[in-house]
Scaffold this active site. Sequence first.
Site, short mmCIF file in Angstrom:
data_model
loop_
_atom_site.label_atom_id
_atom_site.label_comp_id
_atom_site.label_asym_id
_atom_site.label_seq_id
_atom_site.Cartn_x
_atom_site.Cartn_y
_atom_site.Cartn_z
N ARG A 62 -7.34 12.81 0.66
CA ARG A 62 -6.30 13.32 1.57
C ARG A 62 -4.90 12.86 1.17
NH1 ARG A 62 -7.48 9.95 7.08
NH2 ARG A 62 -9.50 10.91 6.82
N HIS B 194 -3.67 -4.87 7.78
CA HIS B 194 -3.82 -3.72 8.68
C HIS B 194 -2.96 -3.92 9.94
CE1 HIS B 194 -5.37 -0.05 10.35
NE2 HIS B 194 -6.01 0.16 9.22
N THR C 5 -8.18 3.45 8.18
CA THR C 5 -9.43 2.68 8.23
C THR C 5 -9.56 2.01 9.59
OG1 THR C 5 -8.97 2.19 5.91
CG2 THR C 5 -10.79 1.00 6.94
N GLU D 137 -8.71 0.33 -2.98
CA GLU D 137 -9.54 0.35 -1.77
C GLU D 137 -10.50 1.51 -1.90
OE1 GLU D 137 -7.58 0.74 1.98
OE2 GLU D 137 -6.34 -0.99 1.56
N HIS E 129 0.93 6.15 1.91
CA HIS E 129 1.75 7.05 2.74
C HIS E 129 2.76 7.85 1.91
CE1 HIS E 129 -0.06 5.98 6.39
NE2 HIS E 129 0.57 4.85 6.61
N HIS F 168 -5.77 3.59 -1.60
CA HIS F 168 -7.11 3.92 -1.12
C HIS F 168 -7.44 5.32 -1.62
CE1 HIS F 168 -9.96 4.21 2.64
NE2 HIS F 168 -10.57 4.50 1.52
N ASN G 61 0.85 -1.19 0.00
CA ASN G 61 0.00 0.00 0.00
C ASN G 61 0.90 1.25 0.00
OD1 ASN G 61 -1.43 2.28 1.07
ND2 ASN G 61 -3.06 0.90 1.72
N GLU H 228 -10.86 -9.61 3.03
CA GLU H 228 -9.58 -9.24 3.63
C GLU H 228 -9.83 -9.15 5.13
OE1 GLU H 228 -7.43 -5.77 2.15
OE2 GLU H 228 -6.47 -5.57 4.11
N ARG I 295 -9.61 8.03 -1.22
CA ARG I 295 -10.60 8.45 -0.23
C ARG I 295 -11.47 9.57 -0.77
NH1 ARG I 295 -8.89 6.51 5.22
NH2 ARG I 295 -10.72 7.63 5.94
N1 PXP Z 1 -5.89 -3.13 4.36
C1 PXP Z 1 -6.80 -2.14 4.41
C2 PXP Z 1 -8.21 -2.43 4.00
C3 PXP Z 1 -6.44 -0.85 4.81
O1 PXP Z 1 -7.37 0.14 4.87
C4 PXP Z 1 -5.10 -0.58 5.16
C5 PXP Z 1 -4.69 0.79 5.58
O2 PXP Z 1 -4.79 1.66 4.51
C6 PXP Z 1 -4.18 -1.65 5.08
C7 PXP Z 1 -4.60 -2.91 4.70
C8 PXP Z 1 -2.74 -1.46 5.39
O3 PXP Z 1 -2.59 -1.17 6.75
P1 PXP Z 1 -1.18 -0.70 7.28
O4 PXP Z 1 -0.88 0.62 6.65
O5 PXP Z 1 -1.39 -0.61 8.76
O6 PXP Z 1 -0.19 -1.76 6.89
#
Ligand code: PXP
Length: 255
Positions: free
Chosen positions: A49, A191, A101, A70, A10, A43, A7, A151, A45
């Site tokens: 953001r 997550h 999330t 996402e 960030h 994601h 992901n 997931e 949003r």
């Molecule tokens: N899965 C989902 C559905 C999420 O919303 C997120 C956070 O954006 C992640 C996985 C990844 O989480 P993390 O950034 O804590 O690894």
Amino acid sequence: MIGLCVNVDHIATIRQARRGEEPDPVQAALLAELAGASGITVHLREDRRHIQDRDVELLRRLVKTKLNLEMAVTEEMLQIALVLKPEMTTLVPERREELTTEGGLDVHGHVDEVDRAVRRLREGGIAVSLFIDPDHDQVSAAARARADFVELHTGSYAEARGRKAQEAQLTRLIQAARAGRELGLGVNAGHGLDYRNVGPIAAIPEVEELSIGHSIIARAVLVGLEQAVREMLAAIGTAGTVCDPRHSSCEERRW
Ligand code: PXP
């Protein structure tokens, strides 16, 4: 073999801190793929953001493995996904005031609404995953809503303090993964996973792919993104495989 979807939200968060052009989440995605990621997650949003529309459009064209979008279950996002056609969408709950999330999608409480969204996305040729808490009710509702994947939310596991509490959360995840597979669902997880806590989740036999952002990007700031991805792949015990969202071979990834 288990896959790793990286992901890159960030990276966009850092860019948006100055509303500039750098760092570019698209470049980050390509580096993550080169390091062995099986897919890229972003994601988009409602408040934009971090990830912007321009990012998803470029990612759609450039990502070679799999793009997992996402998104909240809103008409705006459904229309974007149906035009963009990522390989997979992961439906998540979304609140403006949250930092990230929080909690899974309440599929059990909104089965008809989720089912309608799943149907539209699948008719558009997009595989659908539902981000849910690892509870039996949610897993069976996901099957009723005819999702391709769930997931499983690993946040409570990641936040559990002490061995007993962590084992209890791990047991929940193991049982939910088993139930998902028995109901014909593909099972992913994510997550809050990091280099230290990922091992037991990667060892759940039903889990096909992990979605990890924060810990990889945090480490990338210090050691570089490719190394951070490789270290995560080592931590989950795979050399990096390309997983198909519909269980078939990598080459048949697009449909
Ligand atoms: N899965 C989902 C559905 C999420 O919303 C997120 C956070 O954006 C992640 C996985 C990844 O989480 P993390 O950034 O804590 O690894």
